[in-house]
Design an enzyme around this catalytic site. Structure first.
Site, mmCIF file in Angstrom:
data_model
loop_
_atom_site.group_PDB
_atom_site.id
_atom_site.type_symbol
_atom_site.label_atom_id
_atom_site.label_comp_id
_atom_site.label_asym_id
_atom_site.label_seq_id
_atom_site.Cartn_x
_atom_site.Cartn_y
_atom_site.Cartn_z
ATOM 1 N N SER A 26 36.004 44.161 51.146
ATOM 2 C CA SER A 26 35.645 45.590 51.226
ATOM 3 C C SER A 26 35.217 46.141 49.862
ATOM 4 O O SER A 26 35.932 46.934 49.254
ATOM 5 C CB SER A 26 36.791 46.417 51.825
ATOM 6 O OG SER A 26 38.060 46.098 51.313
ATOM 7 N N GLY B 27 39.876 43.188 47.221
ATOM 8 C CA GLY B 27 39.722 42.428 45.981
ATOM 9 C C GLY B 27 38.734 41.293 46.196
ATOM 10 O O GLY B 27 38.295 41.023 47.325
ATOM 11 N N LEU B 28 38.413 40.626 45.099
ATOM 12 C CA LEU B 28 37.414 39.553 45.147
ATOM 13 C C LEU B 28 37.920 38.349 45.924
ATOM 14 O O LEU B 28 39.126 38.183 46.131
ATOM 15 C CB LEU B 28 37.053 39.110 43.721
ATOM 16 C CG LEU B 28 36.403 40.158 42.812
ATOM 17 C CD1 LEU B 28 36.134 39.553 41.425
ATOM 18 C CD2 LEU B 28 35.110 40.675 43.421
ATOM 19 N N GLY C 152 39.353 34.952 46.660
ATOM 20 C CA GLY C 152 40.287 34.122 45.913
ATOM 21 C C GLY C 152 41.334 34.897 45.135
ATOM 22 O O GLY C 152 42.195 34.307 44.479
ATOM 23 N N ALA C 153 41.267 36.228 45.212
ATOM 24 C CA ALA C 153 42.224 37.038 44.450
ATOM 25 C C ALA C 153 43.647 36.888 44.983
ATOM 26 O O ALA C 153 44.621 37.047 44.244
ATOM 27 C CB ALA C 153 41.802 38.509 44.462
HETATM 28 N N1 LIG Z 1 50.070 35.623 42.316
HETATM 29 C C1 LIG Z 1 49.287 35.123 43.277
HETATM 30 N N2 LIG Z 1 49.083 35.848 44.401
HETATM 31 C C2 LIG Z 1 48.292 35.356 45.377
HETATM 32 N N3 LIG Z 1 47.640 34.170 45.340
HETATM 33 C C3 LIG Z 1 47.819 33.425 44.238
HETATM 34 C C4 LIG Z 1 48.629 33.863 43.170
HETATM 35 N N4 LIG Z 1 48.601 32.904 42.222
HETATM 36 C C5 LIG Z 1 47.813 31.933 42.685
HETATM 37 N N5 LIG Z 1 47.352 32.208 43.910
HETATM 38 C C6 LIG Z 1 46.460 31.333 44.699
HETATM 39 O O1 LIG Z 1 45.196 31.967 44.802
HETATM 40 C C7 LIG Z 1 44.586 31.661 46.054
HETATM 41 C C8 LIG Z 1 44.250 32.955 46.763
HETATM 42 O O2 LIG Z 1 43.510 32.641 47.918
HETATM 43 P P1 LIG Z 1 43.365 33.671 49.131
HETATM 44 O O3 LIG Z 1 44.699 34.281 49.444
HETATM 45 O O4 LIG Z 1 42.668 32.955 50.218
HETATM 46 O O5 LIG Z 1 42.429 34.795 48.481
HETATM 47 P P2 LIG Z 1 41.560 35.909 49.212
HETATM 48 O O6 LIG Z 1 42.111 36.097 50.603
HETATM 49 O O7 LIG Z 1 41.725 37.117 48.344
HETATM 50 O O8 LIG Z 1 40.166 35.386 49.216
HETATM 51 C C9 LIG Z 1 45.581 30.821 46.833
HETATM 52 O O9 LIG Z 1 45.250 29.466 46.672
HETATM 53 C C10 LIG Z 1 46.917 31.152 46.145
HETATM 54 O O10 LIG Z 1 47.847 30.096 46.254
#
Ligand SMILES: Nc1ncnc2c1ncn2[C@@H]1O[C@H](COP(=O)(O)OP(=O)(O)O)[C@@H](O)[C@H]1O
Ligand SMILES: [Mg+2]
Length: 178
Positions: free
Chosen positions: A86, A12-13, A15-16
């Site tokens: 990915s 996923g993108l 921040g997902a």
């Molecule tokens: N339902 C959710 N599931 C996962 N993360 C969430 C959700 N709602 C909000 N968030 C926030 O979104 C951010 C996701 O960041 P991260 O896990 O580092 O994303 P990625 O690894 O995909 O780049 C975190 O700050 C997290 O607290």
């Protein structure tokens, strides 16, 4: 093959929520006494893939390296959690198809939500032109067509998404669920 552990591939993108959810699942598995490893895209890029950039070729190489390590771990019974953008469907399918028990988990939220979260400041930096080739902004992301799970992290709390993954792992006989 029977003792191969599953590989959960979170895509996923930025921040997902891939890393957040994978870490929570890992913590829960630890409590159940299940051996796990987390292969996180950012960590792999800081180490094993520090030579790679963000071209398609490099992104595909990143996926191949992660898949190679994941296979070594999974065939020794360690549950592997991969959290990596990915973005390309073919290389992702190639990786996930290489595992005895591979599961694609699509961690999904709309781009405006991710721009608002902007946990790493990348979307803002992309807007300012300081970051190029940001997936979903000026670099492609090919959404999974048939993921084992799609986690909507805009409409669901973190705990709800974690629960969905644990239910999948229960079906796979990795954890007990009542
Ligand atoms: N339902 C959710 N599931 C996962 N993360 C969430 C959700 N709602 C909000 N968030 C926030 O979104 C951010 C996701 O960041 P991260 O896990 O580092 O994303 P990625 O690894 O995909 O780049 C975190 O700050 C997290 O607290
Ligand atoms: Mg991450």
């Amino acid at each position: 093959m029977a003792d191969h552990a599953p590989v959960l591939w979170f895509t996923g993108l930025s921040g997902a929520g891939k890393t957040t959810i994978a870490k929570e699942v890992q913590a829960d598995l630890l409590k159940h006494g299940v051996k796990t490893e987390l292969l996180d895209g950012d960590e792999v890029r800081a180490t094993l893939s520090s030579d790679l950039g963000f071209s398609k070729k490099d992104r595909d190489l990143q996926v191949q390296r992660i898949a190679f390590v994941a296979n070594l771990l999974a065939k020794n019974g360690i549950v592997v959690l991969v959290s990596a953008i990915s973005p390309y469907r073919d290389s992702r399918n190639g990786a996930i198809g290489s595992f005895a028990r591979g599961f694609e988990i699509f961690v999904d939220a709309p781009l405006p939500v991710l721009e608002r979260r902007d946990t790493k400041g990348l979307y803002r930096r992309a807007q300012l032109g300081e970051v190029k080739n940001l997936t979903g902004v000026d670099d492609p992301y090919e959404r999974p067509e048939f993921p084992a799970l799609r986690l909507d992290t805009d409409g669901t709390q973190i705990s709800g998404s974690v629960e969905e993954v644990l239910t999948l792992l229960a079906k796979e006989g990795i954890v007990d669920r009542n």
